[in-house]
Design a protein around this motif. Structure first.
Motif, short mmCIF file in Angstrom:
data_model
loop_
_atom_site.label_atom_id
_atom_site.label_comp_id
_atom_site.label_asym_id
_atom_site.label_seq_id
_atom_site.Cartn_x
_atom_site.Cartn_y
_atom_site.Cartn_z
N LEU A 93 3.23 113.99 38.92
CA LEU A 93 3.01 115.00 39.94
C LEU A 93 2.84 116.35 39.27
CD1 LEU A 93 5.68 114.03 42.64
CD2 LEU A 93 3.28 113.39 42.55
N SER A 94 2.21 117.27 39.96
CA SER A 94 2.06 118.61 39.41
C SER A 94 3.43 119.21 39.16
CB SER A 94 1.29 119.50 40.40
OG SER A 94 1.33 120.85 39.98
N GLN A 95 3.61 119.82 37.99
CA GLN A 95 4.88 120.46 37.68
C GLN A 95 4.97 121.86 38.29
OE1 GLN A 95 7.47 118.74 35.95
NE2 GLN A 95 6.03 117.18 36.62
N ASP A 96 3.92 122.27 39.00
CA ASP A 96 3.96 123.54 39.71
C ASP A 96 4.76 123.35 40.99
OD1 ASP A 96 3.49 125.82 41.26
OD2 ASP A 96 1.44 126.04 40.52
N PRO A 97 5.89 124.04 41.15
CA PRO A 97 6.72 123.83 42.34
C PRO A 97 6.07 124.29 43.63
CG PRO A 97 7.53 125.68 41.07
CD PRO A 97 6.48 125.02 40.23
N ALA A 98 4.94 125.01 43.52
CA ALA A 98 4.24 125.48 44.71
C ALA A 98 2.91 124.75 44.90
CB ALA A 98 4.00 126.99 44.63
N ALA A 99 2.77 123.57 44.32
CA ALA A 99 1.52 122.81 44.45
C ALA A 99 1.30 122.38 45.90
CB ALA A 99 1.56 121.59 43.53
N ASN A 100 0.05 122.31 46.28
CA ASN A 100 -0.32 121.98 47.66
C ASN A 100 -0.36 120.46 47.87
OD1 ASN A 100 -0.85 124.75 48.47
ND2 ASN A 100 -2.66 124.63 47.17
N PHE A 101 -0.13 120.04 49.11
CA PHE A 101 -0.31 118.64 49.46
C PHE A 101 -0.56 118.52 50.96
CE2 PHE A 101 4.22 119.51 49.68
CZ PHE A 101 4.69 118.80 50.77
N ARG A 102 -1.11 117.40 51.34
CA ARG A 102 -1.34 117.12 52.77
C ARG A 102 -0.03 116.61 53.36
NH1 ARG A 102 -6.62 117.23 54.35
NH2 ARG A 102 -8.11 117.54 52.65
N ILE A 103 0.43 117.28 54.41
CA ILE A 103 1.78 117.02 54.92
C ILE A 103 1.83 115.93 55.98
CG2 ILE A 103 2.47 119.37 54.38
CD1 ILE A 103 2.33 120.03 57.35
N GLY A 104 0.69 115.36 56.35
CA GLY A 104 0.69 114.26 57.30
C GLY A 104 1.38 114.64 58.60
N SER A 105 2.26 113.78 59.07
CA SER A 105 2.87 113.96 60.39
C SER A 105 3.91 115.08 60.46
CB SER A 105 3.50 112.65 60.86
OG SER A 105 2.50 111.77 61.31
N ILE A 106 4.21 115.73 59.36
CA ILE A 106 5.01 116.95 59.44
C ILE A 106 4.27 117.97 60.29
CG2 ILE A 106 6.09 118.81 58.11
CD1 ILE A 106 6.37 116.84 55.79
N THR A 107 2.95 117.82 60.35
CA THR A 107 2.11 118.67 61.21
C THR A 107 2.65 118.71 62.63
OG1 THR A 107 0.14 118.15 59.89
CG2 THR A 107 -0.24 118.93 62.14
N LYS A 108 3.21 117.62 63.09
CA LYS A 108 3.70 117.56 64.47
C LYS A 108 4.72 118.65 64.76
CE LYS A 108 3.05 112.58 65.29
NZ LYS A 108 2.37 112.22 64.03
N LEU A 109 5.51 119.06 63.77
CA LEU A 109 6.49 120.12 63.99
C LEU A 109 5.79 121.44 64.33
CD1 LEU A 109 9.29 119.67 61.32
CD2 LEU A 109 9.24 118.90 63.68
N PHE A 110 4.69 121.71 63.65
CA PHE A 110 3.94 122.94 63.93
C PHE A 110 3.34 122.88 65.33
CE2 PHE A 110 4.29 122.79 59.38
CZ PHE A 110 4.36 124.12 58.97
N THR A 111 2.82 121.72 65.69
CA THR A 111 2.23 121.56 67.01
C THR A 111 3.26 121.76 68.10
OG1 THR A 111 0.61 119.99 66.12
CG2 THR A 111 0.94 119.97 68.50
N SER A 112 4.41 121.10 67.97
CA SER A 112 5.45 121.23 68.98
C SER A 112 5.98 122.66 69.06
CB SER A 112 6.61 120.28 68.67
OG SER A 112 6.21 118.93 68.84
N THR A 113 6.06 123.35 67.91
CA THR A 113 6.54 124.73 67.91
C THR A 113 5.61 125.63 68.70
OG1 THR A 113 7.65 124.44 65.77
CG2 THR A 113 7.15 126.70 66.45
N VAL A 114 4.31 125.48 68.50
CA VAL A 114 3.35 126.28 69.27
C VAL A 114 3.47 125.97 70.76
CG1 VAL A 114 0.91 126.76 69.68
CG2 VAL A 114 1.75 126.54 67.33
N VAL A 115 3.61 124.70 71.10
CA VAL A 115 3.75 124.32 72.51
C VAL A 115 5.00 124.95 73.11
CG1 VAL A 115 4.20 122.37 74.07
CG2 VAL A 115 2.44 122.17 72.31
#
Length: 373
Positions: A93-115
């Motif tokens: 894995l990237s040793q950069d602690p701020a490396a990007n990744f696709r978060i999959g269903s964690i997205t649902k938390l953002f959706t529910s928060t906006v709702v």
């Protein structure tokens, strides 16, 4: 994740829509493909860590659990909270602690928060039938499905009864049509169980756009990412499979557009900041904050652990400690973000499985979170 899967004839993808985690910090869906030999055979990088705080997590146990082996080729763990800072990365894995990744269903938390923010603004209520907001989207003979039922996965929606056509970017309406085809059975009411289902959050994304007149991606940016300074957190456009570097894990085998159900990109520092703000009440008004932790009424046979709140948070119990958050997967990585009450301790993890033994992976993730607490 779990994540939107658009090939209903695939048993693996079907499982991702409905699998919930046992043991607390579990994965709604698991990516099980092994890494190419060239990646799996790399010399694993050592754990890199820095911790400051009076109540240190069990970092020795974390390092042991994160060592590449027959369950995962690499693991990233980031801990936060009151006086806590610790990051570890192993394997390819990237040793950069701020490396990007696709978060999959964690997205649902953002959706529910906006709702929930829209509910707080009086756009609709948690008990408003989605049929009132999106007329004609669901069959007329179906009973009412409320916004709260969508967030808590008590809508009664089951598996799609029509196969998805191959394509990179189906519209939300096309996705929902596979759950509402005349061949599909209507949900049975009253719903006293939870059925984890990505269709719920596709509908919520459509609710957001209908209520605001803006795109889902714009609302996430305006309401969450920009105010919190989440510079790496966004919802890509339909068909965009690019991932800006540095990248945490191999982004190959990215599945079709997951939108408000599982399509966002982020990194560990941003997810920690988001979860901290959410659990500490910085994103919601008091009434909606209470909905984050209110559990829906379910049948007596359903245990009060490893299930979803009215506000869409996964509630899990590990070693006697209750944590709140969400799991997700996309491509070859499995991820999650969890926190204790008021974010006294938070944990973000991502790992690359090299096995299809889901029970073993769930157990490993549970142990990781337990050591983090």
């Amino acid at each position: 994740m779990t994540n939107p899967k658009y090939a209903a004839n695939s048993a693996t993808r079907k499982a991702r829509w409905i699998t919930l985690v046992a043991a607390g910090a579990a994965v709604a869906s698991l990516a099980t493909g092994a890494l190419p030999a060239s990646a799996a055979e790399r010399t694993p990088a050592p754990v890199t860590a820095a911790f400051h705080g009076p109540q240190a997590p069990d970092t020795a146990e974390l390092a042991k659990l994160m060592a590449p082996g027959d369950l995962a080729s690499g693991t990233m763990v980031r801990l936060g909270g009151s006086g806590v800072r610790w990051t570890g990365v192993t394997g390819p894995l990237s040793q950069d602690p701020a490396a990007n990744f696709r978060i999959g269903s964690i997205t649902k938390l953002f959706t529910s928060t906006v709702v929930l923010q829209l509910i707080g603004e009086g756009r609709f209520t948690i008990d408003t039938p989605v049929q009132e907001i999106l007329p004609g989207t669901l069959p007329a003979h179906w009973g009412p499905i409320t916004v709260g039922q969508l967030m808590s996965h008590t809508s009664g929606l089951g598996m799609p009864c029509v196969e998805f056509a191959k394509g990179d970017a189906p519209t939300p309406e096309q996705v929902i049509s596979h759950w509402t085809d005349p061949k599909c059975a209507a949900p049975e009411y009253p719903v006293l169980t939870q059925q984890y289902n990505g269709a719920n959050h596709f509908l919520l994304g459509m609710v957001i756009e209908k209520a605001t007149g803006h795109s889902y991606a714009d609302e996430v940016q305006r309401r969450i990412s920009r105010p919190l300074g989440l510079r790496h957190t966004y919802s890509p456009k339909a068909g965009d499979r690019s991932l800006p570097g540095p990248v945490l894990a191999d982004p190959s085998e990215i599945e079709p557009w997951a939108w408000s159900e599982g399509g966002m990109i982020s990194n560990a520092p941003d997810l920690e900041r988001f979860m901290t703000a959410l659990l500490r009440g910085r994103l919601l008004r008091p009434a909606e904050q209470r909905q984050l932790f209110a559990m829906p009424a379910l049948s007596e046979g359903v245990k009060d652990k490893d299930r979803f709140s009215m506000g869409g948070l996964m509630r899990s119990e590990i070693g006697g400690t209750v944590v709140w958050g969400k799991t997700g997967s996309m491509g070859r990585s499995v991820s999650g973000v969890f926190g204790t009450e008021h974010a006294a301790r938070t944990v973000v993890y991502s790992l690359v499985p090299v096995t299809d033994d889901r029970d073993a992976l769930r157990e490993r993730i549970g142990k990781l979170v337990d050591a983090a607490l």
